[in-house]
Structure formats: structure tokens, C-alpha cells
Enzyme design. Sequence first.
Site, PDB file in Angstrom:
ATOM      1  CE  LYS A   1      -4.236  -1.981   1.729  1.00  0.00           C
ATOM      2  NZ  LYS A   1      -5.335  -1.944   2.693  1.00  0.00           N
TER       3      LYS A   1
ATOM      4  CB  ILE B   1      -1.554  -2.890  21.163  1.00  0.00           C
ATOM      5  CG1 ILE B   1      -2.068  -2.894  19.719  1.00  0.00           C
ATOM      6  CG2 ILE B   1      -0.913  -1.558  21.523  1.00  0.00           C
ATOM      7  CD1 ILE B   1      -3.314  -2.034  19.526  1.00  0.00           C
TER       8      ILE B   1
ATOM      9  CE1 TYR C   1      -5.611   2.575  29.377  1.00  0.00           C
ATOM     10  CE2 TYR C   1      -7.822   1.682  29.242  1.00  0.00           C
ATOM     11  CZ  TYR C   1      -6.580   1.854  28.696  1.00  0.00           C
ATOM     12  OH  TYR C   1      -6.300   1.317  27.480  1.00  0.00           O
TER      13      TYR C   1
ATOM     14  CD  GLU D   1      -2.318  -9.294  35.259  1.00  0.00           C
ATOM     15  OE1 GLU D   1      -3.181  -8.412  35.324  1.00  0.00           O
ATOM     16  OE2 GLU D   1      -2.117  -9.965  34.239  1.00  0.00           O
TER      17      GLU D   1
ATOM     18  CG  HIS E   1      -4.123 -10.076  31.314  1.00  0.00           C
ATOM     19  ND1 HIS E   1      -3.868  -9.196  32.334  1.00  0.00           N
ATOM     20  CD2 HIS E   1      -4.788  -9.379  30.368  1.00  0.00           C
ATOM     21  CE1 HIS E   1      -4.350  -8.000  32.008  1.00  0.00           C
ATOM     22  NE2 HIS E   1      -4.914  -8.089  30.824  1.00  0.00           N
TER      23      HIS E   1
END
Lengths: 299, 381
Positions: free
Chosen positions: A43, A96, A166, A216, A254
Site C-alpha cells: 500500500k 498491542i 487507566y 497481578e 490475561h
Amino acid sequence: MAIFVDQNTKVIVQGLTGGQGRFHGLRNRAYGTQVVGGVTPGKAGQDVEGIPVFDSVEDAVKATGATASFIAVPPKAAPAAILEAARAGIGFVVCITEGVPAQDEARVYATLQRDYPATRLLGPNCPGIISPGKCNIGITAGEIAQLPSSSGPNVGIVSRSGTLTYQALYELKQQGIGVSTCVGIGGDPVPGTSFVDCLAEFQADPETHAIIMIGEIGGSAEEEAAEFITKHVTKPMSAYIAGVTAPAGKKMGHAGAIVSGGKGTAQGKMDALRMAGVKVGLNPTEAGSLMAEIVHSLR
Amino acid sequence: MDLFEYQGKQYFAKYNIAVSAGGVAHTVDEALVEAEKALYPVVVKAQVQVGGRGKAGGIKLANNSEEVRLHAGNILGMDIKGHLVKRVWIEHASDIAEEYYASFTLDRAAKQHLLMLSAQGGVEIEVVAERDPSAIVKLHINPIEGLSLATARQAAVDAKIPARALDGVADMLVKLYECFTKGDCDLAEINPLILKPTGEVHALDAKVSLDVNASFRHPEWEEYAATEELDAREQLAREKGLQYIGLDGTVGIIANGAGLAMSTLDVVNQVGGSAANFLDIGGGANAELMTAALEVINSDAKVKSILINIFGGITRGEEVAKGIVEAVKRVSLRAPIVIRLDGTNADEGRKILADAGIPDSQLTSRPTMLEAARAAVALAK
């Protein structure tokens, strides 16, 4: 200052023409990040709202001088995309992508170590990194991050979980506490960047005065962090570990969040961090309040 | 995804790992047919994903069809530590000279593969580790270098495997490593790895856990997913594409993000309640996902209240709130909802919830995670 990324970081997005890459790439640019190009094989010559697209990372780097890459491609393609970025000389790669097989992650990590030691990988399966006011790479909502104050004190955040990151950003913002950099290292079994890597950077960063760490269950990254903190971190810290009540043998969302064979429990991790002098909250809000106390004592 | 022993052995066989001839049976009649094929004497083994089968009476030797009928009849339907035995594996009984242990896992701290090998097999490796840690050889393997036959043989020497078994064990390790890597296992374990009197090395058991992230390159795994033991709630959640784990408590949990969901479980526990589940609806939190999540929670008879814990990031508070209102209209809920909505545009979102005309007995909003957890736990009592 900030760690890993700042206002001078030039970012390309691998997978810019895909849904995720386009959405987050444009958001990152709107935040003020220098998003200088995108890569999608076949592209070249196209553009995404003015961001030029290239066939390869090598071409993109030659044309734009990019120093960082944001990878938003499917799990099948992610390992090759990471190595392509490293081969092209990219120093900081944020991936990500969720769902990369652990065997691929282990091979990619080992390959980076052997062949491209100058490249740092963040992720896979991470929310990304934000140095508020300077650079945002990934999926973090930039508006919930408090800008660092020039006089300090500012807090560095490192976390294995997206939404809890967050949450931490938000609680600091509510209290008006500035953030130097917030790093989401991701919840997979073989993260490219560990707690220890981030703690070392935060310790060395003059703009960071205190550190919040969100861990965690699963693995031993928090225990390794505690050992490192004891030896090398002098900045005050608070922490929270998710998963106290998680049943053994179950992956809690996870891929890396699993207690197996009595190892990787939240209690063990909290104990290790407390021993290292970290103030440990029993929920994210408490960790935030503990940090607020630390910051007030520094002011 | 954990495999049953018989599936693990079939998986091993694809990588030329020597396993006993055998077959799986769901009924006594099927067991008799498989025993004829495997040739007597045979072993009848309960297929459950829990240790201690032998002690519980789930593994029996059978010398003839009457004994197969007796043992298969007893074992099928047996409850072993809460696991119902739905199938047995029938295999030809092996003569055993010695028992060893071998496994490959990923060592997350070292970010390398880890071989564990011991000449003391047949007991749980954790027991050996406690009793005599020096009896276990641990060898890290760089994932891009792999395991050579020479290295495997040296590991066997180091583990004090007797000379006559060295070549067989080394060969077995290389094959097991290939199964572990190419087969995308989180764990590939043989315990016991046996030496037969005839000198052959052979996998008498198989413990295999697969990395579901690699499913895209293993279409053959579909058959394993079909036999996974999910409860009705987990089955429904899977059909709806939700990350769900069933638990035993009374507060149904919905959160966006795995970390926040885990954290919600913790907070409910801290204020004296117990969670009925783990449920991560991901970042989107739209009406469709929320409806699906509420349907799954609603199918759980133990649920007395529902705690929805959402942190709006990119997905704004008002979008999340609209999704919740829409979902609450669609699903006829048996239990009241407590919502904690925070993050981007949370105020706008809370206003939408307050103005939606849903009675307080059905839905209330609390500003913080802790207050919301307290309210949900109070409702569940």
C-alpha cells in the site's frame, strides 16, 4: 524528561491501514504524538488522513527518520512485524496485539536479545505507553493522564493491566498529581519489557519522583521487581496486585495471569513488595491514596 | 487448555513419542472392544484432569474381559475430587523396570524453555523437589537454539539415568521438546517415563496443556475444545465470545478489562462477599456485549446481585451507560444491579443511568469501586 518516549519520538504505525491501527494511530496523532508514517505491504503511496503509508519499515524509516514503531497487526503477523521493525533499526517497538502464541513470544524475545540488542519491545498484549503532553503510543485515552508539573513531584506508573493502568492515571488526575510516564508492560507470559526495566528507567529519570506499580497473579515478575527495588530503587513506591481471590489453575483473562503449583499468588507478591519497602494497597484506590500521601510528603 | 491423558498420548504419538496402544471408551461395552484391540492384560484408567487418580481407585489392571467389565463399570461415573469420570482409557499393560520424570515448560523469569528431568518418576515432581531437590536436573534451553540430542543425553547423564536407558531417554527428550515447541504446549510432561525390561523408553502417562493463543495454526485442536469440561454458564459464555470463569459466590461480576475484573473479585471479597464469576467484557462495553454478559450471569441461579464495574477509557461513559440501559431492557434479570461507572465522561454516563427510568430496586449507581462492592454484597445477603 520522561522514560522511553518523549516529544522527539517519531512513530510509525505497522498496520496503519487496518481498523485498530487507523483508529489508535489517528488518536495518538491527535494527542500530539509525532506519527510520521504507516506500514502496510503493498500500500505504499497511499496515506491515512495525511500520514504516508510505506511498503516496509525500512522504507518508512528511510523516508521519515522514525525511531519508534506502534504495531497493531493480528497475532499471526505480529512476530514478523516486531522483527522487521528491529531489523530496520527501530529502537522502541510497542506491540498491542493480544493473542500471540507464547512460543512465538519466546522466540522473538530471544532473537531480539541475540541479534538486535538495541531494540526494546514493549508488549505484546499491552496498552502502550504515554508520556503525558509529549507522546502517546497505544490505546491509552490521553485525556485521563495528568501532565507532569515542572516543579514536581511527578509519578511514574508501570502496570501489567490495561484498565487498572487507566484507573491509576485517573486517580492521580483526580488528585492533581502529575505523571512523568505511564508504561503498560502487558499481561502475557513473555513481555518484551519487564517491571525491572521500567523501574531502572524511572529511578534514573530526574522528572520521576515516585513510582506506582500494578501487578497481578502469575509468574514471578513482581518478586523480581521487589528484589530490584531493594537493591536499586530509592524513590518511594506504592503498589497494587490484582488477583488475591483468583482460583488456582485458571487463566484470569490475561494469558500470563495464572496461579499454578502454588506459585505466582498475589499474597506472595504483596509480601515481597512490602519487604522491599513498597506501600501496598489492597485495591487500586488504596494504592492511589497511598501514592497521594507519598506525593504530599514530597511536596 | 488442558488435555485428558488419552488426548495427550494421541498428541504425543504425532511426534513419534512411544505410547502404549489403546483406545478411549465411554461405556463398558466400548471398554471391552478397546481391551480386545489393545490385547490383555490391560489397564483401565479414569480420564479426569486431576491428580491422584490411582489412589482414588481410578486406575485398575484387568487380565480378562470380566475384570474390564468390573473395573470400567466401577470407574465410569466415579467422582474423583469433584470430577465426574465420563470416559476411560484402555491400554495394554506395560512391564516396568524403572520410572523417570520429564517435562518441558516455559520459564517466565528466564524467558527460556525449561527441561526438568529426574530419575525418580512416578510420584509428583513437587514431592521429589521437596524430598530431594538434587534429584531433579533443570536445564534452560534458548528457544532459538533448541535442544540437540547431545545436550539431551548430557542432561540424562546429569540426572543419573542409568547407562542402558540413556539413548532412549535422550531420544525421547528431543521428541518431547519438538512436541512442546511445534505443538505449542504450555506444558508437556511425562510422568512416569518408563524403562521397560526390554530396554525401550516409553511414555506411560501424558500431561499436556496447550496454548490456546496458537489455535489459529492448529485446526486439529477443535476436537479437544469439544471435550473441555465447562459448566453450563461457561459454555454459554464461550458461545457469546466472553472471557468468563465460573466461581461459587453470589455476586455476579461484569468488568471491562482482565485486571479490573480480577480487582473487582478482590474488592468484593474484602468487603465480606463472594464473587459468582470472573467476566471481562473487554474495552468496548457496548449494548450487545453487555446483553450477552447479563444473560450469562442471569443463567447462574446462585447470583443474588450483580456488580458492573466499568472504567471508561476510549469508550466514553455515556456510550457505556447507553449500552447498559439497552441491555437491562433486553434481559429479564432475576437479581438487582449495582453499577460503578468511572473514567472518561463518567458524569454524563451516570446521568443517563439515573434518567433511564429503571427503578432503584433493579439498578443503582455508586461512585467508587469500594462503595459499589459494599452495596452489591449487602444485596446478596
